[in-house]
Design a protein around this motif. Structure first.
Motif, mmCIF file in Angstrom:
data_model
loop_
_atom_site.group_PDB
_atom_site.id
_atom_site.type_symbol
_atom_site.label_atom_id
_atom_site.label_comp_id
_atom_site.label_asym_id
_atom_site.label_seq_id
_atom_site.Cartn_x
_atom_site.Cartn_y
_atom_site.Cartn_z
ATOM 1 N N PHE A 101 0.833 -1.206 0.000
ATOM 2 C CA PHE A 101 0.000 0.000 0.000
ATOM 3 C C PHE A 101 0.873 1.263 0.000
ATOM 4 O O PHE A 101 0.730 2.130 -0.861
ATOM 5 N N GLU A 102 1.808 1.322 0.936
ATOM 6 C CA GLU A 102 2.706 2.470 1.035
ATOM 7 C C GLU A 102 3.634 2.563 -0.166
ATOM 8 O O GLU A 102 3.879 3.629 -0.712
ATOM 9 N N LYS A 103 4.147 1.398 -0.569
ATOM 10 C CA LYS A 103 5.099 1.348 -1.677
ATOM 11 C C LYS A 103 4.456 1.915 -2.945
ATOM 12 O O LYS A 103 5.059 2.684 -3.681
ATOM 13 N N ARG A 104 3.216 1.507 -3.153
ATOM 14 C CA ARG A 104 2.513 1.949 -4.352
ATOM 15 C C ARG A 104 2.292 3.454 -4.345
ATOM 16 O O ARG A 104 2.464 4.125 -5.359
ATOM 17 N N LYS A 126 16.562 15.495 -2.929
ATOM 18 C CA LYS A 126 15.912 16.285 -1.884
ATOM 19 C C LYS A 126 14.412 16.395 -2.175
ATOM 20 O O LYS A 126 13.584 16.233 -1.279
ATOM 21 N N TYR A 127 14.084 16.649 -3.421
ATOM 22 C CA TYR A 127 12.670 16.784 -3.779
ATOM 23 C C TYR A 127 11.923 15.471 -3.581
ATOM 24 O O TYR A 127 10.790 15.447 -3.121
ATOM 25 N N ILE A 128 12.553 14.370 -3.952
ATOM 26 C CA ILE A 128 11.897 13.068 -3.780
ATOM 27 C C ILE A 128 11.641 12.810 -2.296
ATOM 28 O O ILE A 128 10.561 12.346 -1.903
ATOM 29 N N GLU A 144 5.453 5.048 -5.240
ATOM 30 C CA GLU A 144 5.714 4.889 -6.676
ATOM 31 C C GLU A 144 4.850 5.834 -7.502
ATOM 32 O O GLU A 144 5.285 6.372 -8.519
ATOM 33 N N GLN A 145 3.607 6.012 -7.049
ATOM 34 C CA GLN A 145 2.707 6.925 -7.762
ATOM 35 C C GLN A 145 3.245 8.353 -7.718
ATOM 36 O O GLN A 145 3.199 9.078 -8.708
ATOM 37 N N LEU A 148 7.973 12.374 -12.465
ATOM 38 C CA LEU A 148 8.653 12.153 -13.736
ATOM 39 C C LEU A 148 7.741 12.476 -14.917
ATOM 40 O O LEU A 148 8.158 13.066 -15.905
ATOM 41 N N GLU A 149 6.470 12.095 -14.791
ATOM 42 C CA GLU A 149 5.507 12.329 -15.857
ATOM 43 C C GLU A 149 5.318 13.831 -16.107
ATOM 44 O O GLU A 149 5.278 14.278 -17.252
#
Lengths: 361, 361
Positions: free
Chosen positions: A300-303, B336-338, A306-307, A313-314
C-alpha cells in the motif's frame, strides 16, 4: 459602469467561475467587499482541516483555476494540507456508459457512509471540457448521496490535457483528505486513456461490467482488465442473474491467466445489483480485504510512493515535450524534417539531433 | 611484422575495436599513412552499393563507434545510402532462450537464399554489452548460413541503452539494404523490452515458441503475443508433434480474442521443426502472403512511415530527458525533492515545476 465591470471580472479572477454580470450598482460594493473578504491561505487551511465543505469547494476552485495567482495560492494551501492528507483509501471506479455507474456509486457511497466513513466522489474525464462535467449530470441522479452529510460530490475539472486534469484531481484528493474524507471514489468513463491516469492515483481499481451475450472478453481493453483489483458485474438481478454468473466465471478464468500482481492480491470477480442494492456489502468487504493485505505486506505504502515518483517524472517529461514542440524554431522546421525523412533524405535520428540544436538557438 | 601492427592500431581508430598498442617509432608514420588511406565517404558508398561486404562491415563499425568523428562520417555514408535503402522485407524474430532460435534462423535464412534472396541477420540485445554479442556465439552454430555468399551475419552492437542499440540497428539496416540485402532478420531474445524496439523497426514480427506442458498462455508476455504476425511452434517433431498441434490450436484461439489488426492481417499460428527442416516453406509463404496483402492495402508503407515518426519523436524525447537528468542543478536537487514528496512536504507537481526552473539556471 466601468467600475462594476472591473469588479465583476475581479470576482471572476478570484473564483475562476463565470458569474452573471450584475447591472445593479449596489452589487459593486458587495463584490468589492467579497474580494477583500477572500480568505487567507491559513484561513482556508484551518477551515478545510475543520471539515468545512464550503471552504473545501472554494479551494478546489482555486486548484482548477488557470490564473497563476490562484495556482500560487492553491499550491500554498495544498502544501499546508499535505501533512494531513494521505490517510484515505482511494478507489478508482470505471466502466463504459450504460453500466450503471452513477447508481452504483450512489449505493456504494451510501454503504460507506452507513459504516461511518466520509466519502468524496471525484471524476476524471478529459473529454468533459466538451460536455462540462459528466458527474454534474450524475449529481442529479445521485439524489441520496448528494443529501448525505458525509458525502461530497465534485464534478470533473475541465481541461484539455489528461495531464492537466490528472494534476487537478490529484490535488483535489489531497484537499478532500485534509478535510477528513477517508474514502475517495474516482470515477472515470472507461473508454479512453484516463484509466491509466486513474490507476496511477488510486489504491484499488474497480471495473464495472455488464453480463453481455456471447464472448465476454471480446473487445475489452486488455490493459484495463489487467489493472483491475476487482471486476464487478452489475445488474445481476431478475432475468439477468444466470448470465451474470456465467460472465463472472468467464472473467475469473481470464484473470487467472494474468501473472500474479506485485500486491500479492488475487483480483476478484463478483456480481451485484446496484439498483436493488444486492451484493454491495461483498464489494465493501473486498476493498477491506485488499487494504488489510497490502497495508500488512507494505505494498500500500510502496505503491503510493511509486505513484508520487510517477507523477514527478511524468510532469517533468510532459513539460519538456511541451516546451520543445512549442519552440518557434522547432515548429517552423518540424514539417520539413518529417518530409525529408519520408523522402529518404535524412534519418529520424539525424533529424532529431538537428531539431534539438534548433530548439536551443 | 611492424607494418602489420601499425596498420592494426590505425585500424583501432577506424574500426573502434581495441587493438594492442605499438611502441615502435616507425609505426607512427605508417599509422598516418594508413589514416590517409581510410576510404572516403564516397568510396564507402560506392563499395557498399556494389555489395562489398568488407566495406559494409567497416561502415557498420563506424556506425557503432562512439567517436564523434566516426559518427559524422557514418551519418554522411548513411545519408547517401538512404535513397537505395528501404527495399527489403524486415522480419523480427523473437523467442526465449532454448526455443531453438539459431537453428531456426540458420534454416530459415538458407531457405531465403535458396529462393535467390540475400539475407542479413542482425541482433538487438541491450544486455549483450555484458556477454558481448550473443549472436557471435550463434555465428559458430550457424555454420551453413555463415558460409553462404548471400547471407551476412552481424553480431549485436554493444551499448548500455536500448535506445542507442536500436538506433545503431536501424542504421545498420539501411546500410545492409543499400548493399543489396532484400531480407533482414532482426533477432531478439524475447525476455525484455527489446521486443517493442524490434517491433518498431520491422515489417513482420515472428514469435518462436515451444509446445510446453499445460497452459500455453500462462506466463507469456501478453504484449508480445499481441505484436506477433505469426507464432511458430518449433521442435514439432518426433514425440512432440501432438503437443505442438495442441499448442497451435490453443494459440490460434488466443489470437482470435485480440481485436483485428490495422494491417487487416489475421496473425497465423504454425508448427515447424528447424532441426529436421520441416515446415519452413509454410513460414516463408506466410511472410509472402503478409507482404502481398499489406503492400496492396497500403499498410506496409504506412507502417514504415509511422516507424520513422516513432523514432523521430522517441529520439527527441529520450534526448530531452537525458539532458534534463544529467543537468548539474537537477542532479543535486532531485533527491531532496523526492524526499520532500515522501515526507508530504511538497507535491510531485510543484517539485516538477521547481526542478524545471533549476534546469534552466
Amino acid at each position: 459602469m466601468r467600475k462594476k465591470k472591473s469588479s465583476v471580472s475581479a470576482l471572476h479572477e478570484v473564483e475562476g467561475v463565470k458569474q452573471p454580470l450584475s447591472t445593479n450598482d449596489s452589487s459593486i460594493s458587495k463584490i468589492k467587499q467579497k474580494r477583500r473578504e477572500q480568505p487567507s491561505e491559513s484561513e482556508f487551511v484551518t477551515k478545510i482541516l475543520a471539515g468545512d465543505i464550503s471552504y473545501l469547494s472554494r479551494a478546489i476552485t482555486l486548484v482548477e483555476s488557470t490564473n497563476p495567482k490562484h495556482q500560487q495560492k492553491s499550491n500554498a494551501i495544498i502544501e499546508q494540507c499535505l501533512p494531513h492528507a494521505n490517510k484515505s483509501v482511494r478507489i478508482g471506479i470505471t466502466g463504459v456508459p450504460g453500466v450503471g455507474k452513477s447508481t452504483f456509486i450512489e449505493v456504494f457511497g451510501k454503504f460507506y457512509t452507513s459504516k461511518g466513513n466520509k466519502v468524496a466522489v471525484l471524476a476524471i474525464d478529459p473529454s468533459s471540457s466538451v460536455n462540462k462535467g459528466s458527474i454534474l449530470g450524475d449529481k442529479t441522479r445521485m439524489e441520496e448521496l448528494v443529501k448525505d452529510q458525509n458525502a461530497y460530490i465534485r464534478p470533473s475539472p475541465s481541461g484539455n490535457s489528461l495531464g492537466g486534469v490528472a494534476q487537478k484531481t490529484r490535488e483535489t484528493i489531497i484537499l478532500c483528505e485534509a478535510a477528513g474524507f477517508d474514502t475517495i471514489f474516482i470515477e472515470t468513463v472507461g473508454v479512453g486513456q484516463s484509466e491509466t491516469a486513474v490507476h496511477s492515483m488510486v489504491d484499488f481499481f474497480l471495473l464495472l461490467k455488464l453480463a453481455g451475450a456471447g464472448d465476454e472478453l471480446q473487445g475489452i481493453k486488455r490493459g484495463i482488465i489487467e489493472m483491475a483489483d476487482a471486476i464487478v458485474i452489475n445488474k445481476a438481478d431478475e432475468n439477468n442473474i444466470k448470465q451474470a454468473e456465467l460472465a463472472k466465471a468467464e472473467f475469473a478464468r481470464a484473470l487467472h491467466l494474468y501473472p500474479p500482481k506485485e500486491s500479492k492480491w488475487q483480483p476478484k470477480v463478483t456480481t451485484c445489483s446496484a439498483f436493488y442494492n444486492i451484493g454491495i456489502d461483498k464489494i465493501y468487504e473486498l476493498v477491506q480485504e485488499y487494504t488489510s493485505l497490502t497495508k500488512v505486506n507494505g505494498y500500500f505504502e510502496k505503491r503510493r510512493s511509486e505513484q508520487n515518483n510517477y507523477w514527478l517524472l511524468e510532469t517533468i517529461n510532459q513539460q519538456l515535450k511541451t516546451e520543445f514542440y512549442t519552440n518557434k524554431n522547432v515548429k517552423k522546421a518540424l514539417k520539413k524534417y518529417i518530409t525529408d525523412i519520408e523522402n529518404s533524405k535524412t534519418t529520424p535520428f539525424k533529424a532529431a539531433q538537428e531539431l534539438l540544436k534548433l530548439s536551443k538557438k
